[in-house]
Design a protein around this motif. Sequence first.
Motif, PDB file in Angstrom:
ATOM      1  N   GLU A 152      45.468  10.661  23.432  1.00 24.96           N
ATOM      2  CA  GLU A 152      46.830  11.090  23.771  1.00 24.96           C
ATOM      3  C   GLU A 152      46.922  12.609  23.828  1.00 24.96           C
ATOM      4  N   LEU A 153      46.288  13.283  22.887  1.00 25.86           N
ATOM      5  CA  LEU A 153      46.251  14.744  22.920  1.00 25.86           C
ATOM      6  C   LEU A 153      45.528  15.238  24.171  1.00 25.86           C
ATOM      7  N   MET A 154      44.402  14.618  24.461  1.00 24.57           N
ATOM      8  CA  MET A 154      43.621  15.022  25.631  1.00 24.57           C
ATOM      9  C   MET A 154      44.393  14.782  26.927  1.00 24.57           C
ATOM     10  N   ALA A 155      45.202  13.742  26.950  1.00 28.88           N
ATOM     11  CA  ALA A 155      46.033  13.466  28.124  1.00 28.88           C
ATOM     12  C   ALA A 155      47.011  14.612  28.360  1.00 28.88           C
ATOM     13  N   CYS A 156      47.439  15.257  27.290  1.00 30.20           N
ATOM     14  CA  CYS A 156      48.350  16.398  27.414  1.00 30.20           C
ATOM     15  C   CYS A 156      47.670  17.600  28.064  1.00 30.20           C
ATOM     16  N   ALA A 157      46.354  17.665  27.970  1.00 32.34           N
ATOM     17  CA  ALA A 157      45.602  18.726  28.641  1.00 32.34           C
ATOM     18  C   ALA A 157      45.320  18.366  30.096  1.00 32.34           C
ATOM     19  N   LEU A 158      45.136  17.073  30.361  1.00 35.52           N
ATOM     20  CA  LEU A 158      44.811  16.627  31.713  1.00 35.52           C
ATOM     21  C   LEU A 158      46.033  16.531  32.615  1.00 35.52           C
ATOM     22  N   ALA A 159      47.148  16.089  32.079  1.00 33.77           N
ATOM     23  CA  ALA A 159      48.346  15.848  32.896  1.00 33.77           C
ATOM     24  C   ALA A 159      48.788  17.055  33.722  1.00 33.77           C
ATOM     25  N   PRO A 160      48.852  18.268  33.148  1.00 30.26           N
ATOM     26  CA  PRO A 160      49.278  19.408  33.966  1.00 30.26           C
ATOM     27  C   PRO A 160      48.352  19.681  35.149  1.00 30.26           C
ATOM     28  N   GLU A 161      47.048  19.423  34.954  1.00 33.59           N
ATOM     29  CA  GLU A 161      46.115  19.644  36.061  1.00 33.59           C
ATOM     30  C   GLU A 161      46.337  18.625  37.176  1.00 33.59           C
ATOM     31  N   MET A 162      46.556  17.378  36.780  1.00 31.53           N
ATOM     32  CA  MET A 162      46.793  16.348  37.794  1.00 31.53           C
ATOM     33  C   MET A 162      48.115  16.599  38.520  1.00 31.53           C
ATOM     34  N   GLU A 163      49.130  17.053  37.783  1.00 31.00           N
ATOM     35  CA  GLU A 163      50.412  17.359  38.409  1.00 31.00           C
ATOM     36  C   GLU A 163      50.288  18.544  39.367  1.00 31.00           C
TER      37      GLU A 163
ATOM     38  N   ASN B 146      49.737  20.840  45.400  1.00 29.86           N
ATOM     39  CA  ASN B 146      48.600  20.754  46.315  1.00 29.86           C
ATOM     40  C   ASN B 146      47.512  21.776  45.972  1.00 29.86           C
ATOM     41  N   GLU B 147      47.360  22.044  44.669  1.00 31.66           N
ATOM     42  CA  GLU B 147      46.346  22.987  44.199  1.00 31.66           C
ATOM     43  C   GLU B 147      45.030  22.263  43.971  1.00 31.66           C
ATOM     44  N   ALA B 148      43.971  23.040  43.940  1.00 33.13           N
ATOM     45  CA  ALA B 148      42.671  22.488  43.557  1.00 33.13           C
ATOM     46  C   ALA B 148      42.689  22.256  42.047  1.00 33.13           C
ATOM     47  N   PHE B 149      41.964  21.237  41.596  1.00 32.65           N
ATOM     48  CA  PHE B 149      41.860  20.963  40.161  1.00 32.65           C
ATOM     49  C   PHE B 149      41.214  22.161  39.497  1.00 32.65           C
ATOM     50  N   ASN B 150      41.858  22.701  38.462  1.00 30.84           N
ATOM     51  CA  ASN B 150      41.378  23.900  37.781  1.00 30.84           C
ATOM     52  C   ASN B 150      40.571  23.486  36.549  1.00 30.84           C
ATOM     53  N   LEU B 151      39.289  23.315  36.726  1.00 34.52           N
ATOM     54  CA  LEU B 151      38.412  22.859  35.653  1.00 34.52           C
ATOM     55  C   LEU B 151      38.393  23.853  34.495  1.00 34.52           C
TER      56      LEU B 151
END
Length: 87
Positions: free
Chosen positions: A47-58, A64-69
């Motif tokens: 759940e914590l990790m999802a909080c880091a991933l969600a902004p990138e997916m949004e 329409n940005e590139a995924f910022n690894l």
Amino acid sequence: MSQEPLVDQEIIFEVLENQLADNNPKQVKETLMRLCMTGHSREDALELMACALAPEMEAVIERNEAFNLQRYTEHLALLPEMPWVTE
């Protein structure tokens, strides 16, 4: 009026599980291990990790940005703190 999230939570967790299975990026598995070793359950850690991933997916979907690894792995490194999340 509450705003619906742009990315379904189930999709975020599916992406996390795929990243863990593929060990790509490697920081995902490292973060899960670190959070679990510091007392978080696997579910809480994800759940914590999802909080880091969600902004990138949004960012990808909404702007329409590139995924910022780099930003994603920086956010993973900060967990369980989440300074990028505003109330």
